[in-house]
Design a protein around this motif. Structure first.
Motif, PDB file in Angstrom:
ATOM      1  N   ARG A  90     -23.657  70.353   9.269  1.00  0.00           N
ATOM      2  CA  ARG A  90     -22.860  70.528  10.487  1.00  0.00           C
ATOM      3  C   ARG A  90     -21.408  70.900  10.182  1.00  0.00           C
ATOM      4  O   ARG A  90     -20.882  71.825  10.809  1.00  0.00           O
ATOM      5  N   PRO A  91     -20.733  70.240   9.230  1.00  0.00           N
ATOM      6  CA  PRO A  91     -19.362  70.675   8.922  1.00  0.00           C
ATOM      7  C   PRO A  91     -19.303  72.093   8.344  1.00  0.00           C
ATOM      8  O   PRO A  91     -18.368  72.839   8.633  1.00  0.00           O
ATOM      9  N   ILE A  92     -20.298  72.460   7.537  1.00  0.00           N
ATOM     10  CA  ILE A  92     -20.327  73.826   6.997  1.00  0.00           C
ATOM     11  C   ILE A  92     -20.529  74.823   8.131  1.00  0.00           C
ATOM     12  O   ILE A  92     -19.843  75.853   8.196  1.00  0.00           O
ATOM     13  N   LEU A  93     -21.454  74.523   9.049  1.00  0.00           N
ATOM     14  CA  LEU A  93     -21.661  75.417  10.197  1.00  0.00           C
ATOM     15  C   LEU A  93     -20.396  75.528  11.040  1.00  0.00           C
ATOM     16  O   LEU A  93     -20.043  76.621  11.492  1.00  0.00           O
ATOM     17  N   ASP A  94     -19.716  74.408  11.226  1.00  0.00           N
ATOM     18  CA  ASP A  94     -18.486  74.408  12.011  1.00  0.00           C
ATOM     19  C   ASP A  94     -17.426  75.293  11.352  1.00  0.00           C
ATOM     20  O   ASP A  94     -16.796  76.120  12.025  1.00  0.00           O
ATOM     21  N   GLU A  95     -17.248  75.134  10.047  1.00  0.00           N
ATOM     22  CA  GLU A  95     -16.269  75.968   9.334  1.00  0.00           C
ATOM     23  C   GLU A  95     -16.663  77.437   9.407  1.00  0.00           C
ATOM     24  O   GLU A  95     -15.824  78.316   9.617  1.00  0.00           O
ATOM     25  N   TRP A  96     -17.940  77.715   9.237  1.00  0.00           N
ATOM     26  CA  TRP A  96     -18.439  79.089   9.275  1.00  0.00           C
ATOM     27  C   TRP A  96     -18.140  79.729  10.636  1.00  0.00           C
ATOM     28  O   TRP A  96     -17.642  80.863  10.703  1.00  0.00           O
ATOM     29  N   CYS A  97     -18.392  78.981  11.706  1.00  0.00           N
ATOM     30  CA  CYS A  97     -18.119  79.512  13.056  1.00  0.00           C
ATOM     31  C   CYS A  97     -16.630  79.705  13.286  1.00  0.00           C
ATOM     32  O   CYS A  97     -16.218  80.708  13.872  1.00  0.00           O
ATOM     33  N   GLU A  98     -15.825  78.741  12.843  1.00  0.00           N
ATOM     34  CA  GLU A  98     -14.378  78.846  13.039  1.00  0.00           C
ATOM     35  C   GLU A  98     -13.789  80.011  12.259  1.00  0.00           C
ATOM     36  O   GLU A  98     -12.909  80.709  12.766  1.00  0.00           O
ATOM     37  N   ARG A  99     -14.257  80.193  11.033  1.00  0.00           N
ATOM     38  CA  ARG A  99     -13.695  81.262  10.198  1.00  0.00           C
ATOM     39  C   ARG A  99     -14.124  82.629  10.683  1.00  0.00           C
ATOM     40  O   ARG A  99     -13.297  83.527  10.831  1.00  0.00           O
ATOM     41  N   GLY A 100     -15.402  82.827  10.839  1.00  0.00           N
ATOM     42  CA  GLY A 100     -15.910  84.104  11.307  1.00  0.00           C
ATOM     43  C   GLY A 100     -15.709  85.262  10.342  1.00  0.00           C
ATOM     44  O   GLY A 100     -15.923  86.409  10.706  1.00  0.00           O
ATOM     45  N   ASP A 101     -15.288  84.964   9.106  1.00  0.00           N
ATOM     46  CA  ASP A 101     -15.008  86.041   8.151  1.00  0.00           C
ATOM     47  C   ASP A 101     -15.833  85.943   6.865  1.00  0.00           C
ATOM     48  O   ASP A 101     -15.532  86.622   5.895  1.00  0.00           O
ATOM     49  N   VAL A 102     -16.853  85.108   6.880  1.00  0.00           N
ATOM     50  CA  VAL A 102     -17.646  84.905   5.677  1.00  0.00           C
ATOM     51  C   VAL A 102     -19.105  84.680   6.081  1.00  0.00           C
ATOM     52  O   VAL A 102     -19.395  84.097   7.129  1.00  0.00           O
ATOM     53  N   ALA A 103     -20.005  85.181   5.256  1.00  0.00           N
ATOM     54  CA  ALA A 103     -21.432  84.955   5.501  1.00  0.00           C
ATOM     55  C   ALA A 103     -21.759  83.487   5.246  1.00  0.00           C
ATOM     56  O   ALA A 103     -21.170  82.855   4.360  1.00  0.00           O
ATOM     57  N   LEU A 104     -22.667  82.946   6.015  1.00  0.00           N
ATOM     58  CA  LEU A 104     -23.054  81.550   5.831  1.00  0.00           C
ATOM     59  C   LEU A 104     -23.538  81.303   4.411  1.00  0.00           C
ATOM     60  O   LEU A 104     -23.176  80.298   3.788  1.00  0.00           O
ATOM     61  N   SER A 105     -24.316  82.209   3.858  1.00  0.00           N
ATOM     62  CA  SER A 105     -24.818  82.033   2.492  1.00  0.00           C
ATOM     63  C   SER A 105     -23.668  81.973   1.488  1.00  0.00           C
ATOM     64  O   SER A 105     -23.718  81.196   0.523  1.00  0.00           O
ATOM     65  N   ASP A 106     -22.610  82.756   1.722  1.00  0.00           N
ATOM     66  CA  ASP A 106     -21.447  82.729   0.824  1.00  0.00           C
ATOM     67  C   ASP A 106     -20.678  81.413   0.939  1.00  0.00           C
ATOM     68  O   ASP A 106     -20.195  80.887  -0.063  1.00  0.00           O
ATOM     69  N   LEU A 107     -20.572  80.885   2.143  1.00  0.00           N
ATOM     70  CA  LEU A 107     -19.872  79.612   2.332  1.00  0.00           C
ATOM     71  C   LEU A 107     -20.658  78.470   1.677  1.00  0.00           C
ATOM     72  O   LEU A 107     -20.074  77.612   1.008  1.00  0.00           O
ATOM     73  N   ILE A 108     -21.969  78.472   1.852  1.00  0.00           N
ATOM     74  CA  ILE A 108     -22.805  77.458   1.202  1.00  0.00           C
ATOM     75  C   ILE A 108     -22.664  77.565  -0.306  1.00  0.00           C
ATOM     76  O   ILE A 108     -22.500  76.551  -1.002  1.00  0.00           O
ATOM     77  N   ALA A 109     -22.678  78.775  -0.840  1.00  0.00           N
ATOM     78  CA  ALA A 109     -22.518  78.978  -2.292  1.00  0.00           C
ATOM     79  C   ALA A 109     -21.152  78.465  -2.744  1.00  0.00           C
ATOM     80  O   ALA A 109     -21.052  77.818  -3.797  1.00  0.00           O
ATOM     81  N   HIS A 110     -20.116  78.709  -1.965  1.00  0.00           N
ATOM     82  CA  HIS A 110     -18.767  78.258  -2.318  1.00  0.00           C
ATOM     83  C   HIS A 110     -18.708  76.730  -2.409  1.00  0.00           C
ATOM     84  O   HIS A 110     -18.182  76.175  -3.377  1.00  0.00           O
ATOM     85  N   VAL A 111     -19.253  76.045  -1.405  1.00  0.00           N
ATOM     86  CA  VAL A 111     -19.233  74.580  -1.409  1.00  0.00           C
ATOM     87  C   VAL A 111     -20.082  74.055  -2.565  1.00  0.00           C
ATOM     88  O   VAL A 111     -19.678  73.129  -3.277  1.00  0.00           O
ATOM     89  N   LEU A 112     -21.236  74.663  -2.795  1.00  0.00           N
ATOM     90  CA  LEU A 112     -22.111  74.248  -3.892  1.00  0.00           C
ATOM     91  C   LEU A 112     -21.409  74.391  -5.239  1.00  0.00           C
ATOM     92  O   LEU A 112     -21.407  73.462  -6.061  1.00  0.00           O
ATOM     93  N   ILE A 113     -20.782  75.524  -5.474  1.00  0.00           N
ATOM     94  CA  ILE A 113     -20.091  75.759  -6.753  1.00  0.00           C
ATOM     95  C   ILE A 113     -18.927  74.790  -6.912  1.00  0.00           C
ATOM     96  O   ILE A 113     -18.679  74.277  -8.006  1.00  0.00           O
TER      97      ILE A 113
END
Length: 134
Positions: A90-113
């Motif tokens: 849910r926090p990742i989805l929230d950040e993804w929606c707020e940012r609107g400038d990154v693919a969800l898969s890229d954001l998940i990869a960023h947090v994972l790394i």
């Protein structure tokens, strides 16, 4: 016309698939060094975890490393339990929606790394410095 009610947010299983794909896309040496780290997807961090970090808003925490980092294992002996990386949907989805400038898969990869960095013994400052160099 698109009907927004027919769409749903990616599920925990969808997130797990995206996290696995992100992990599998890492260089072999990086994946090998990560060892047997367990990746878990939850909607939010537990209240205990949030309290431990002094957070009241569950949307503040997108990921967490839990375990003995690789650099500390030699001096402490074997890890008592497997190292785990938590990704909070849910926090990742929230950040993804707020940012609107990154693919969800890229954001998940960023947090994972980022959390794998903690598994390797890096601090948030270390990880920020590495990211700033890119």
């Amino acid at each position: 016309m698109n009907d927004p009610t027919k769409y749903s947010a990616p599920s925990l299983d969808d997130f797990a698939s995206l996290a696995k794909a992100a992990f599998d896309a890492l260089p072999d040496t990086f994946r090998s060094a990560a060892g047997e780290v367990v990746i878990r997807i939850d909607d939010f961090a537990s209240e205990d975890i949030l309290a431990e970090f002094g957070m009241q808003d569950p949307f503040e925490l997108t990921g967490l490393y839990h375990g003995v980092d690789i650099g500390s294992r030699d001096s402490l002996g074997p890890a008592p339990e497997p190292s785990r990386i938590f990704l909070y949907r849910r926090p990742i989805l929230d950040e993804w929606c707020e940012r609107g400038d990154v693919a969800l898969s890229d954001l998940i990869a960023h947090v994972l790394i980022h959390e794998i960095g903690h598994h390797f013994g890096l601090t948030d400052d270390d990880i920020d410095a590495i990211e700033d160099d890119d």
